[in-house]
Motif scaffolding. Sequence first.
Motif, mmCIF file in Angstrom:
data_model
loop_
_atom_site.group_PDB
_atom_site.id
_atom_site.type_symbol
_atom_site.label_atom_id
_atom_site.label_comp_id
_atom_site.label_asym_id
_atom_site.label_seq_id
_atom_site.Cartn_x
_atom_site.Cartn_y
_atom_site.Cartn_z
ATOM 1 N N ARG A 299 -18.081 64.334 42.438
ATOM 2 C CA ARG A 299 -19.396 64.266 41.803
ATOM 3 C C ARG A 299 -20.391 65.003 42.693
ATOM 4 N NH1 ARG A 299 -19.373 60.273 37.767
ATOM 5 N NH2 ARG A 299 -21.645 60.258 37.649
ATOM 6 N N GLY B 10 -22.358 56.594 37.858
ATOM 7 C CA GLY B 10 -21.623 56.401 36.616
ATOM 8 C C GLY B 10 -21.310 54.954 36.335
ATOM 9 N N GLU C 90 -19.750 67.638 32.703
ATOM 10 C CA GLU C 90 -18.381 67.404 33.179
ATOM 11 C C GLU C 90 -17.535 68.635 32.898
ATOM 12 O OE1 GLU C 90 -16.140 63.541 32.631
ATOM 13 O OE2 GLU C 90 -14.963 64.857 31.329
ATOM 14 N N ARG D 9 -26.822 57.216 36.484
ATOM 15 C CA ARG D 9 -26.119 58.481 36.281
ATOM 16 C C ARG D 9 -25.418 58.962 37.549
ATOM 17 N NH1 ARG D 9 -29.391 63.110 33.391
ATOM 18 N NH2 ARG D 9 -30.776 62.906 35.173
#
Length: 730
Positions: free
Chosen positions: A464, A11, A419, A8
Motif C-alpha cells: 500500500r 482499509g 488498485e 482508507r
Amino acid sequence: MTQAFWDRVTGARVDRLPAHPLLGRYQLTETGRVNGHDAAAHTPVVPTGSGRWSAGVAGRLGEGTFARDALPDPALAARTAAVVAALATASQQAVPGPPAGSPPSQETEHERWIAVPPLATDLIAQLRAVPDDDPVELLEQAMDADLSRLEAVCQRPEARLRPEASVVPLARARRMAQDAVTYLAAHTEDWQRRSIGGVFPRRLRAIHNEPDPNLYENQVAVQLVDHLIAFVEWRRQRLEATSSVLTDLDELAGQLQSRPWRSSHRLATLIGEFADRVDLNEDVQRLLRRTREHRRRLDRLRTTRLYRDRQVTRRARFSADLRQTNMFVHHQDYRRVAALWRAWARASRTAGLDSSVAPGVFCTGYDQFVALLVARALDALGYVATTPHAPITGGPDLHYEGPGDDILVLRIGNDGVVELSRDGHALLVVVPLPHPLTADGSAGTLHAFVDDLDRARPHTGPPRVVVYPGTRAELKELPPRLRARADSVGNDLPGGPGIGLLPATPTEIDGVERMTRALQWARVASDAAGYPPRIRCPADLLGELTATGSGWLRVADERHLAMDRPPTPAELSTVDNRVAAWRGRRVSPGRRKEHQASADALTAGLHTARALLDRLAHCPVCGLRLGDPRGLHARAGTFTATCRNCRSEWGTRSCGHCGTDYPVIETTSQRSAQGHPVATSGLGNELLAVPCWQATATGTYICPNCGRCGGWGGRPGRDCHRCADPDERN
C-alpha cells in the motif's frame, strides 16, 4: 458510533475518529449526514470553515475538530481543481471527424484523458499569449500607474468637518453651543465669579469642528489596500508555482545526457509537452519582481494615517461600480483610486480571485489527480490501455498491456482508492490522502501519521502506498530520517515492508516519477519473489523433462521442476510435445482422469512460469527484451541480466540476514548516488530495492523483508551503522 467510518489508509472500519483526523482519510461506511447535510456512503468527513466536523450514521452522531492544517491550501486546491477541470473537459469533448479520404480517427476517451498534464499549467498557457484585455494584466498595469495615487490618499486623506460640542476654557471658545447657558446654570463649578449683572464663566460649552475621515471614498481606499494585498499574494503564489514547474523542466532537460537513452526519451517526452513554454522563465521572473515590488509598497500603506485610523468603517461592502461622488469624479487622486478599484473588481470577477474550493471538492479532485498519476506512470512503463474509457471512481476496470505481454488491471473503488492487479491478484494499492502532512514546520502531524503506518504494517496482502500533497521544499526542511520516511515506496523501512508515502502535487513535475517508482517495484518484485518458478510435475516425468529442457529446466525436488530462464518457442514446444506424449500413455481407467488433469496442470504450469520469466527478461529501465534468453543467468536461486541497449544490470539478490531474495537494478546514476540520505525521488523506473545511504560498502541494498542492508553484520569494516543501531533503524 459503531463501525461508522472507513479508514482508507489501512482499509479497515473504525468505530470513532481520532481527536484530530486527517483530511480525506475517513469516509462514511453507509448513507448518513456530514456537517448537517445528507451524504452517501464513502463521503469523506471534512471540516467546516471553523475546523469542526460532525457525522451521523444510522441515527447516531459523532463530532469533533480537525487539526489546524487540515483545511487545504487555497493555491493547492485551486490548482488541483484546474487539473480536474481539464480532465473533465478531455473526457467530454467530442473527437473531431477525420478529413475526407483519411482513415477514421482512433483517439479514445482514455487517450484524451491521459494527455492532460498532471500540472496546473493554466498560467503558463496564459503567459504564452496574453490578450490585450486580460483583466489580471490590466490590473497590474493600473497598479504600476496609480499605486502612487493610492499612497497619496492614505497619507493625506480628505476629511469632512464634523461639529461637536464640548466644555472648553473660555479663551478657547469660538462659538457657543445652543445649550451653553443651560449647561452653565447647572454646573456652578465652571463659574469664575458672580456679579450683580450675571455670571462670568471659567469654562463654556462650545462648538468646534473635528475632521472626520470616515468618508465613503476613504472606506473604499482602505478596503482597496486589503484587496490588492490579497491579489498580489494570489499572483505571487501562482507565479512561484509556475517558476517551480519551469525550473523542474530545465533540471530534467539537463539530466537527459546522464541517463540511458530510453529513460532520457521518456523524460524528453514529458518535457516535450511543455516545449513551447520553457522559454517563459525570464518572463515569469520579471512578473515576480514586479509583484514583490507591489507587495512592498502595499505593506507600507498599512502604516499610513488613513489605514491605521480606527474611525474608518471597514465592514461596508461596495459594488464593482462605485458611486460617482464629486471626489471620485473631480479629485485627481481619488479619481485614480476609483479606477484602480474597478480594475481590481474586474480581475476578481473574471479570474476568480475570491473563489475557494470546498474541502469535500478538494478531496474528490485530489483522488482524480492521483488516478492520473497512476495512469501516466503505467504509460511511462510501456503499458497501453486496451479499454477506451477513462479511469473514474467506481467505474469499470481498465486493462493495460505491457512488456512481456503483461496484462494489468486498474480499478478505482468507490472510496477513490486505486488498485492495480494481475491475474486476479492485487499488486499495489494506491491511497490518495489530501492532507498536507509536511506543511507544518514542526512535522508533528507527519510523526504521528508515520507511527500509525508502522503500527498498521500489512503482514499480508499487496503493498500500500499513500500519496499526499507534499513539495520538495517541505521535504528538505525535515530531519533526514523523517525525510526518508516521507518519500518511500515502503520497501526500505526498518523492520520490513510497510505502507509507503509519496508526495505529489499539481505544481511539481516529478509526481509521475515517484508513482512510476512505486509501480515498478510492485510489478517486478512480485515476479522476482517467485524466481525461480516451480512447476509441479509427476515423478515419472521429472528426468525425461529435465533431459529435454537441459539448460533451463532442472529438478527442484521430488515433485517439482524449476525453470531458470525463459525458453525459446522451440524449446518450449519440444517440452510440450513430451508432455502431450506422456498424456497419451495408456493408463488404467481409474487413473485416466487424474492422469489427464496432471498433464493439463503441468502444461499450464510451464506456460505460467515461462510468462513470469519472460516478464523478468525485459529490461525494467528501457523495456527492451533480452535478445537471447540465455542472457538471464541463474545462480544459486538468483539471477542477473544485462541490457544490451541501455547497459543496465538487473536481477535478484539474497539477503544475508533473513535469506529473502529481492530485485535490484544497477545503473550508472545509482552507482554514483551512494552516501546520500534520500536519492530516490526522481529515479522512477531506474530503482527497485533502495541502496543503503549509510553503508560504507558500495552496492549494498536494503532488504525489503527485514530492512537491513548487505553491509550489515558480516565482515570487519563493512558494518552498516544504520542497520546495526536499533535507534537508527527505528
